[in-house]
Structures are given as structure tokens and as C-alpha cells.
Design a protein around this motif. Structure first.
Motif, PDB file in Angstrom:
ATOM      1  N   GLY A 172       9.366-106.147 -86.806  1.00  0.00           N
ATOM      2  CA  GLY A 172       9.726-104.895 -87.617  1.00  0.00           C
ATOM      3  C   GLY A 172      10.985-104.842 -88.030  1.00  0.00           C
ATOM      4  N   LEU A 173      11.596-105.800 -88.514  1.00  0.00           N
ATOM      5  CA  LEU A 173      13.111-105.815 -88.945  1.00  0.00           C
ATOM      6  C   LEU A 173      12.747-105.655 -90.726  1.00  0.00           C
ATOM      7  CD1 LEU A 173      14.607-108.153 -86.464  1.00  0.00           C
ATOM      8  CD2 LEU A 173      14.500-105.750 -86.397  1.00  0.00           C
ATOM      9  N   LYS A 174      13.723-104.908 -91.210  1.00  0.00           N
ATOM     10  CA  LYS A 174      13.293-104.761 -92.660  1.00  0.00           C
ATOM     11  C   LYS A 174      14.224-105.726 -93.483  1.00  0.00           C
ATOM     12  CE  LYS A 174      17.052-101.113 -93.489  1.00  0.00           C
ATOM     13  NZ  LYS A 174      17.092 -99.915 -93.763  1.00  0.00           N
ATOM     14  N   ASP A 175      15.262-106.210 -92.840  1.00  0.00           N
ATOM     15  CA  ASP A 175      16.040-107.348 -93.690  1.00  0.00           C
ATOM     16  C   ASP A 175      16.932-108.276 -92.630  1.00  0.00           C
ATOM     17  OD1 ASP A 175      18.284-105.854 -92.719  1.00  0.00           O
ATOM     18  OD2 ASP A 175      18.622-104.695 -94.747  1.00  0.00           O
ATOM     19  N   GLU A 176      17.466-109.106 -93.123  1.00  0.00           N
ATOM     20  CA  GLU A 176      18.330-110.121 -92.349  1.00  0.00           C
ATOM     21  C   GLU A 176      19.625-109.187 -91.630  1.00  0.00           C
ATOM     22  OE1 GLU A 176      15.791-112.212 -94.798  1.00  0.00           O
ATOM     23  OE2 GLU A 176      17.463-110.639 -95.329  1.00  0.00           O
ATOM     24  N   HIS A 177      20.175-108.178 -92.089  1.00  0.00           N
ATOM     25  CA  HIS A 177      21.217-107.548 -91.459  1.00  0.00           C
ATOM     26  C   HIS A 177      20.589-106.996 -90.026  1.00  0.00           C
ATOM     27  CE1 HIS A 177      24.232-107.984 -94.628  1.00  0.00           C
ATOM     28  NE2 HIS A 177      23.109-107.492 -95.276  1.00  0.00           N
ATOM     29  N   GLU A 178      19.300-106.543 -90.182  1.00  0.00           N
ATOM     30  CA  GLU A 178      18.652-105.849 -89.014  1.00  0.00           C
ATOM     31  C   GLU A 178      18.529-107.161 -88.070  1.00  0.00           C
ATOM     32  OE1 GLU A 178      15.533-103.161 -89.355  1.00  0.00           O
ATOM     33  OE2 GLU A 178      16.758-101.682 -90.356  1.00  0.00           O
ATOM     34  N   LEU A 179      18.031-108.277 -88.566  1.00  0.00           N
ATOM     35  CA  LEU A 179      17.922-109.456 -87.614  1.00  0.00           C
ATOM     36  C   LEU A 179      19.224-109.727 -86.748  1.00  0.00           C
ATOM     37  CD1 LEU A 179      16.286-111.659 -86.561  1.00  0.00           C
ATOM     38  CD2 LEU A 179      16.917-112.998 -88.656  1.00  0.00           C
ATOM     39  N   GLN A 180      20.305-109.825 -87.562  1.00  0.00           N
ATOM     40  CA  GLN A 180      21.540-109.867 -86.887  1.00  0.00           C
ATOM     41  C   GLN A 180      21.859-108.860 -85.808  1.00  0.00           C
ATOM     42  OE1 GLN A 180      25.087-111.132 -88.562  1.00  0.00           O
ATOM     43  NE2 GLN A 180      26.557-110.001 -87.224  1.00  0.00           N
ATOM     44  N   SER A 181      21.473-107.657 -85.981  1.00  0.00           N
ATOM     45  CA  SER A 181      21.549-106.602 -85.007  1.00  0.00           C
ATOM     46  C   SER A 181      20.627-107.001 -83.620  1.00  0.00           C
ATOM     47  CB  SER A 181      21.253-105.288 -85.395  1.00  0.00           C
ATOM     48  OG  SER A 181      21.223-104.156 -84.532  1.00  0.00           O
ATOM     49  N   TYR A 182      19.537-107.403 -84.055  1.00  0.00           N
ATOM     50  CA  TYR A 182      18.496-107.682 -83.187  1.00  0.00           C
ATOM     51  C   TYR A 182      19.378-108.979 -82.160  1.00  0.00           C
ATOM     52  CZ  TYR A 182      14.682-110.568 -81.021  1.00  0.00           C
ATOM     53  OH  TYR A 182      13.773-111.172 -79.931  1.00  0.00           O
ATOM     54  N   PHE A 183      19.832-110.012 -82.972  1.00  0.00           N
ATOM     55  CA  PHE A 183      20.409-111.077 -82.092  1.00  0.00           C
ATOM     56  C   PHE A 183      21.395-110.624 -81.071  1.00  0.00           C
ATOM     57  CE2 PHE A 183      23.431-114.494 -81.742  1.00  0.00           C
ATOM     58  CZ  PHE A 183      22.711-115.881 -82.011  1.00  0.00           C
ATOM     59  N   MET A 184      22.408-109.696 -81.658  1.00  0.00           N
ATOM     60  CA  MET A 184      23.524-109.343 -80.952  1.00  0.00           C
ATOM     61  C   MET A 184      22.899-108.388 -79.863  1.00  0.00           C
ATOM     62  SD  MET A 184      25.609-111.017 -82.477  1.00  0.00           S
ATOM     63  CE  MET A 184      27.320-110.352 -81.370  1.00  0.00           C
ATOM     64  N   ARG A 185      22.076-107.518 -80.125  1.00  0.00           N
ATOM     65  CA  ARG A 185      21.473-106.574 -78.996  1.00  0.00           C
ATOM     66  C   ARG A 185      20.840-107.607 -78.065  1.00  0.00           C
ATOM     67  NH1 ARG A 185      20.009-101.113 -80.590  1.00  0.00           N
ATOM     68  NH2 ARG A 185      20.799-100.512 -82.779  1.00  0.00           N
ATOM     69  N   ARG A 186      20.154-108.571 -78.378  1.00  0.00           N
ATOM     70  CA  ARG A 186      19.425-109.460 -77.231  1.00  0.00           C
ATOM     71  C   ARG A 186      20.372-110.053 -76.457  1.00  0.00           C
ATOM     72  NH1 ARG A 186      14.385-113.184 -78.448  1.00  0.00           N
ATOM     73  NH2 ARG A 186      14.267-114.269 -76.257  1.00  0.00           N
TER      74      ARG A 186
END
Length: 836
Positions: free
Chosen positions: A400-414
Motif C-alpha cells: 500500500g505504498l503510494k510512491d517510490e519514496h515510500e518504498l525507500q522508507s519501507y526498505f529502511m524500516r525493514r
């Protein structure tokens, strides 16, 4: 086997018994005494536990090697003729690593609230000791003294002779009382070993330099596009493949070719443990950095599945080596990068195999580094590959990520979740704020202070490390005396830096835990150049981070720095002498002078000499206004000598009042000569105004940079550039009266790897009254100047006349995906406008 000595244990003499000594950093409280204490062969060192005994051993080794005095270390205290180390272990949870140091008539006492505090007390004591009578080097490398050659990043070394041993019976120390503690908990220095690799012996020396300056964090940048530097046993190809590149570009990016030399190196896990233990003995925590998801070319070359597109060849944008071309032709598409910049091929955020890889790396990191922080980078990660990657797009949809910036946040949070589960805290550059900050992460704010401010307001801890002024890969001198990255960070700018932004209230300010300076090594290829780039700026940094804000005093620091230069020399370290450079500014001229070059001697002895216009003037002054009456090269420096004026051709040369002319003599400059080449146009020296504001990182000399008769031949390190991030260069020049004009040229730069793209066009408007302008032309015609610099040129219609000329250089705009910096705004630069 005797311990390696701290390089910190070298010092210069105390200036006088009733005068404050030249200590750096400045203590919180210092009360000079009136007498001295003499260390003699009968003096003993008292240490009542094992930890204090280690510090005592450092002092014992030092006085033995530097003065020939063998001092016994004892546990039993005694009142007279003793140097006593005592850590107050009974203190409960001390807030600061404070120490107390007293030199009295009967001995020296150092008491620390913590063992680190006691160690810092030793560092201060070492600065009070007189010059060493003889020196037994701690290591072979200490017998080499390196000298930086102007215009080069490489240095030559020569043997430094060791003075003969002499008999010493007394070492005199001034009486005083010091109570001291650090202002900030985090006081750091960074070293990039990925672009260029440095052996363990030098990494230890670098740690010694930190210890000498009471810094307590060493940020070790261990991976990047150009090399992977740490052994990870689970993934052996990281060192077999990722730690070596086939070649390196020659010169400043984009370079003039490839050296085609295989280059690399890595640290074994045993060497990592050795460095960590060595640092711990100096109360320095080592923070490892593995930079992901961007800056990962070396990891991807080792394990191509980490890329979104494993079969796509690595793009080496400038001068790929013969070795990389052969390897790709042989079916190995992924290669370690050989040039410098930001690259699109980053780790895939859509594959679970990427996270399994990173978790394996993190597990070995936390086993090697006991420090609580693990740095995961997170900076400069272009999203163009993620946008076209089916794995990444599927991940975004599933999460449910709206863009690639949120995908980077997902990457770092994981990654952070895995790090937190192992009892550690994740650090990252300020881009980890994009798309939402990981819950417990600490932010390093490098793109100015905005990231640190935002993190603090969100109640996250932050370390300030803005490029201006804390990137030590930027030049210390306006004369660009060696190959460096772009930018100008002089010593006084470092000293003036305040880590806590004024916009933060007291509640948010407490989340700023300190600051750090960074040394990136694209153009720092050997240990001597490292020293040259960090000194004396590290000394300024140490006082910013240790001393109370109200105690900072530039005139005092400037005077104490003269003693510090002597310490560098005793360490055998190379260091910049830009401190002695003349300060110069340019201003509109008057009379027959097109410009005035205003020169001032700020530091060091001597008077100003300048050469130009066919003459040599020894002015006998420490400030002077030089009239620039004709085109050509002018040179200025300081000398110690009698004022004189000499010339072969006096005609047309403005002469300053001075004694009778004498024949020209050869002068030896006492500082780095400052040289400027002036070339005139109708715009030179005229009034100029800017619409909009240039970046604070590239302010030039304001709008006047565009008409001051000089322009760069050396790239972005030249301090005259005006830079606009996403904005246009829009300047209006008043020629003073209506003039016929035929051409307008703007000197600009194109350096796509640094997100600097060619402007779209040059547009010129003219006016007779300064209010009503008419457009007279637009052009996208570029004339090459140097490899990366160009003139944007417009030929005007015949018969064009004007008093006011508006020059608009249109920014390239948003950079397309797939290009360096894709998805961000381009820079536009200019450093001169010529009107003829």
C-alpha cells in the motif's frame, strides 16, 4: 611488546608560567598558576586500577620515548613527586565525561568522572609538556613526512631524520587548575575508505588524531559504488569481486581518461576487530556504514541478483577501463564503478533476496562492532529503476505504498527492524526522512540543516554534518592548490559553525546530539592527502564540539593555532597552510581602474607584495587596494622585507606611495600566492543585480561575481561560482550609458554526474531606462572552454544599443529518469557574463 604510542602524545611548550597555555580544544575553566612542576627520573605515576593503569602506561611510554625518562607506575598513592590518575568510580551515572587536572608544586593530579574523562585529562596534560628532546617513532610510517605538491592529489614522501638521543633530567610543566567537560555527547569524524583504501596502520593513526582532539566517534564508510571494504564471511564475493575495480578516472570528474589499473583492498574481520579494540582504548566508538540502497554498485557487481535488472550492464559514464569492457564482453555485465557520482543501478526493494542479503551482512556487522549505532546510508538513491521494476511495483502494491519514496522508507524500516532486534540503533543520511522516518533512527543531516531540524521536531536524535562547512573534501583555499571535490570550506567557517540551529526551541534542541565532519575520498588517494585535508579544520571542529559556546573566540583560537601547527609538524603530518593566505575581494574600480582587488593580511607575519601590469610592488602594508588597470595575471603574497617598487615599464601603471624604486629582487612568498587572471568586457566592473537568490552553498561573491573579470578553469571548487538549484540565472547589468553591443556570453558548467546540466538557453533583453525591456535574442549555442565548462553565446542583431542588459540563463529543469539525478531539479551555474 610495547604499545603503539598515541600520535596525540606530542606537544609544544607552555608559553609562560602566568599565562594560559595554547590548548585546543579550550577547556571550560582554566586558572593559570605562577610556578612549575618538574618531572624527574624519581617521579612516579600512580594508577590504582587496571583502566587507569592503561592511561598511565600511555604517559609512561610517551615520556620514555620522547624524553628518555623511565617513570615507574605504582598503585600506592604518595603525596609528593607523583602524577596521579584517579577515576571516580563511586559516581553514579555521570552526565558528562568531565575531568579535573591540577599541576601543583608537588605533583600532577588528574581525576575523571569516567574513564573517558581521565583519558581526556591525559590529552590535556600532553599539550602542556615541552618539546620532545628526541623521538623514537611509534611506527615506520611516522618516519615519513609527506608534502603536497600544488595541483596534485598525490604526494611524495621523504625520510624524516630522528634526532639523536640526549640526557634529560627534568621535564617542566606549568602550574594550573583545569575543570573541563565536553559540550556535546557526539563528536565525530568520518573517513571514506571506499573510493580510496587506507591500510590498518593509517586507520589507527587517524583514530589517534581523533583522540588528540577529544573526538569520540569514528564513522567508517566501508562500502560504496567504487569498492566494498569489509570481509563478510557469508558472502565471499564481496571481497573477491566487490573490493576491486579495473580502473579509476584520471583527474576531476568527468576526467581525461582511465588509469586502467586494478585498484582495491579490504579489511579482514580480524583487522576490523583490531581497529575497534584500538579505538576503544582511546574511548572512541566506531560506527560502520554500509550504504544502501543506493551507492551499491560494488555489492551488485558481487551479487547481481541484488539489482532490479541483473542482466543489464553497469553503465560507467566516463572513461570505462579496458578491464571492465573485457569483463562485460565476456558475459559479466555488472562491474564495480570506476568514476564518481550517483548511479541508477541500486538494490532492488522488491525482492526478498535483497533483504536476506542485508540481514546476513548486518548480523556479521553487529558481531564485529560493539557500538550501538549501525549506519545504513540511505542517501542519493535514484528511483528510476524502481519505477520500471516489476518486483518493486508489486511490493508497492502489496504494502500500500503510494510512491517510490515510500518504498525507500519501507526498505529502511525493514532494515531498522532487524537492527533493533539485535539491540542496535540505525543511523542514516537525511534522505531516510523521505516517505516517513524509521521509528528509532538517528538522522545525519548533510544536505544543510533541514534534515536535522525536521528530525529534532519529530523527537528523533540527529547529528549535524552539513556540507557547508563540514565536508572536508572541499577546498580550504581559494587558490585550489590540489585536486579536490567542489566547494570551499575554509577554517574560519568551520570554527564559526553552530550545531544547534537557532530555529529550534529548547525542547527540540536537545535532540541535536552533536556534529561530525566528513572526508570523502574521490580525490584523496593517500594518507598524506587525508592529513592535508583534515588539518587544521579538525582542530576547529574539536573546539566547536567540546568547548562551551560562549567560550569560543576566533582571535584566541587563531593565536593558539600557531602552537597547534607545531604539533602537526612534530606528528610528521602534512597540513594546509591556507590559514596564512591573503584575503581578497573584488569591487568596482574608479578612475582608470576597471576593478579594485582588495587584499588583506589576516594571519601570520609579513607585508603584501603584488605583481601585475608589468610591475612588482612591495607595499610594506598589511592591507592594500590594488587597481586593476589592464588585462592579465596579477599575483599577491606576503614577504618579510623592505618596501620597494620595481618595473620594467612604468607607463600606465598606478603606483602606490613608497620609497624610491629599486631594482627588482627575487622574493620568497611566506604564504600560498594568490593569482588571478583578469579579462575585460563592457560588463566588467559594472553594477549588476540578481533576480532570485543563489544557493548558500555556491554564493560566489554575490552578483558581482558575474562581472568581476575572472572565471574558473578548475571546476566547482572555484569559489566564484553562483549556483542555482532548480532556478534560473537572471541578472541585469547597468553599463552606465548607452553602448553598442554585439555579443553576450555566459560562462557556465556542465557536469551531469553532479546533477549539473546544460542550461536550456540564453535569453537577452535590453533597455535604455531600466524599466522597459525588449527581447533581442535567444540562443542555445555552446562554445567549449574546458572539458566541463562552456560559454553560452548569443550574437545580437546589428545596431543593438543599450544601457541596461538583462541576461537570463534558463535552468535545465527536472532531470529525466534514467539520467544522473533523475527526478530531481538540475543545478545551473554561472561565474561570468561578458558583453562586447
Amino acid at each position: 611488546m610495547k604499545k603503539l604510542l598515541l600520535i596525540a602524545l606530542l606537544a609544544l611548550p607552555f608559553a609562560g608560567s602566568a599565562q594560559a597555555p595554547a590548548l585546543i580544544p579550550q577547556p571550560v575553566q582554566l586558572q593559570p598558576g605562577k610556578g612549575t612542576f618538574a618531572i624527574t627520573p624519581s617521579t612516579v605515576i600512580v594508577a590504582r586500577d587496571v583502566e587507569d593503569g592503561r592511561v598511565a602506561g600511555m604517559l609512561s611510554d610517551y615520556v620514555k620515548d620522547r624524553y628518555g625518562l623511565a617513570l615507574a607506575i605504582v598503585r600506592q598513592d604518595r603525596a609528593d613527586n607523583a602524577i596521579r590518575f584517579n577515576t571516580r568510580r563511586f559516581m553514579k551515572a555521570p552526565d558528562k565525561d568531565a575531568y579535573y587536572l591540577q599541576v601543583a608544586a608537588n605533583g600532577i593530579a588528574i581525576e575523571g568522572d569516567t574513564y573517558a574523562g581521565t583519558f581526556y585529562g591525559l590529552q590535556t596534560l600532553l599539550q602542556l609538556l615541552p618539546p620532545a628532546a628526541f623521538t623514537k617513532p611509534a611506527s615506520v610510517s611516522d618516519t615519513l613526512k609527506a608534502k603536497v605538491k600544488p595541483g596534485k592529489s598525490k604526494v611524495k614522501t621523504q625520510a624524516r631524520p630522528v634526532p639523536p638521543a640526549v640526557t634529560i633530567t627534568r621535564v617542566v610543566v606549568p602550574q594550573l587548575l583545569i575543570q573541563d567537560y565536553p559540550r556535546f555527547k557526539y563528536r565525530g569524524m568520518h573517513l571514506d575508505v571506499s573510493r580510496h583504501f587506507f591500510p590498518v596502520s593509517f586507520v589507527k593513526k587517524y583514530i589517534d588524531y581523533l583522540a588528540a582532539h577529544k573526538l569520540n566517534y569514528f564513522h567508517w564508510h566501508l562500502s560504496d559504488d567504487q569498492g566494498w571494504r569489509i570481509e563478510i564471511k557469508k558472502f565471499p564475493e564481496l571481497v573477491n569481486t566487490g573490493s576491486w575495480r579495473h580502473g579509476t578516472i584520471v583527474g576531476r570528474y568527468p576526467g581525461t581518461g582511465s588509469d586502467n589499473r586494478r585498484y582495491g583492498g579490504y579489511y579482514t574481520q580480524d583487522e576490523i576487530r583490531e581497529v575497534v579494540q584500538y579505538a576503544a582504548g582511546r574511548h572512541i566508538s566506531v560506527i560502520p556504514e554500509i550504504d544502501v540502497p543506493g551507492h551499491s554498485s560494488a555489492a551488485i557487481a558481487s551479487y547481481p541478483y541484488l539489482s532490479c535488472f541483473p542482466e543489464e550492464p553497469t553503465v560507467i559514464p566516463s572513461w570505462p577501463s579496458e578491464g571492465s569492457r573485457r569483463a562485460q564482453a565476456a558475459g559479466r555485465p555488472k562491474q564495480v564503478q570506476e568514476t564518481f557520482g550517483v548511479f541508477n543501478d541500486i538494490m532492488c526493494a522488491g525482492k526478498d533476496s535483497t533483504f536476506l542479503f542485508m540481514e546476513g551482512v548486518i548480523d556479521e556487522l553487529v558481531a564485529l562492532f560493539p557500538e550501538k549505532y549501525v549506519h545504513m546510508g540511505g542517501d542519493e538513491a535514484p528511483k528510476s529503476n524502481w519505477k520500471r521494476c516489476p518486483h518493486c511495483q508489486a511490493r508497492m502494491k502489496a504494502e500500500g505504498l503510494k510512491d517510490e519514496h515510500e518504498l525507500q522508507s519501507y526498505f529502511m524500516r525493514r532494515l531498522e527492524k532487524h537492527i533493533n532486534a539485535r539491540g542496535r540503533t540505525m543511523m542514516g543520511w537525511d534522505e531516510i526522512l523521505e516517505g516517513g522516518l524509521a521509528p528509532n533512527a538517528v538522522v545525519m543531516s548533510w544536505q544543510g540543516e533541514r534534515g536535522g531540524i525536521e528530525a529534532a521536531k519529530q523527537q528523533h536524535y540527529a547529528v549535524m554534518t552539513p556540507g557547508k562547512p563540514l565536508y572536508f573534501d572541499h577546498s580550504q583555499t581559494r587558490t585550489d592548490d590540489s585536486l579536490v571535490w567542489g566547494g570551499f570550506n575554509p577554517l574560519d567557517s568551520v570554527y564559526a559553525y553552530e550545531p544547534i540551529p537557532a530555529v529550534l526551541d529548547s525542547a527540540a534542541a536537545r535532540y541535536i546530539v552533536g556534529a561530525q565532519a566528513n572526508l570523502w575520498t574521490e580525490y584523496v588517494s593517500n594518507p598524506a592527502k587525508v592529513e592535508y585535508m583534515i588539518f587544521p579544520r579538525m582542530s576547529a571542529l574539536s573546539e566547536v564540539l567540546w568547548s562551551p559556546k560562549e567560550a569560543r573566540n576566533w582571535p584566541s583560537f587563531r593565536n593558539r593555532l600557531l602552537t597547534q601547527f607545531g604539533r602537526y609538524a612534530q606528528w610528521g603530518a602534512s597540513y594546509s597552510k591556507a590559514f596564512y593566505d591573503l584575503r581578497g575581494t573584488l569591487a568596482p574600480g574608479s578612475g582608470n581602474a576597471r576593478l579594485h582587488w582588495i587584499l588583506k593580511r589576516v594571519n601570520g607575519p609579513g607585508t603584501i607584495v603584488y605583481e601585475g601590469g608589468g610591475a612588482v610592488y612591495n607595499t610594506g602594508l598589511d592591507s592594500v587596494v590594488v587597481p586593476i588597470t589592464r588585462e592579465g595575471t596579477y599575483r599577491a603574497y606576503t614577504v618579510n622585507g623592505t618596501p620597494f617598487f620595481a618595473t620594467a615599464k612604468n607607463k600606465g601603471v598606478a603606483q602606490l606611495p613608497m620609497p624610491r624604486p629599486r631594482a627588482r629582487i627575487e622574493l620568497t612568498p611566506s604564504n600560498n600566492p594568490t593569482s588571478l587572471t583578469f579579462r575585460f568586457s563592457k560588463a566588467t566592473g559594472k553594477k549588476v543585480t540578481l533576480a532570485g537568490t543563489s544557493s548558500r552553498n555556491y554564493p560566489g561573491q554575490g552578483a558581482f561575481s558575474l562581472v568581476n573579470g575572472i572565471w574558473s578553469a578548475k571546476g566547482l571548487s572555484y569559489p566564484d561560482w553562483l549556483g542555482f538549484l532548480g532556478g534560473d540565472v537572471d541578472a541585469t547589468i547597468d553599463l552606465g550609458s548607452s553602448e553598442p553591443i554585439s555579443t553576450v556570453r555566459v560562462h557556465t558548467i556542465v557536469q551531469e554526474g553532479s546533477w549539473v546540466y546544460a542550461p536550456e538557453y540564453l535569453e537577452v533583453h535590453v533597455s535604455d531606462d531600466g524599466g522597459n525591456f525588449r527581447q533581442v535574442g535567444r540562443s542555445s549555442a555552446f562554445t567549449p572552454d574546458t572539458l566541463t565548462m562552456r560559454f553560452l553565446t548569443l550574437t545580437l542583431p546589428a545596431g543593438t544599443r543599450a544601457r541596461y542588459v538583462r541576461v537570463l540563463v534558463k535552468n535545465y529543469g527536472l532531470i529525466p529518469e534514467g539520467k544522473p539525478g533523475g527526478g530531481t531539479r538540475s543545478w545551473a551555474f554561472a561565474d561570468e557574463i561578458l558583453i562586447d
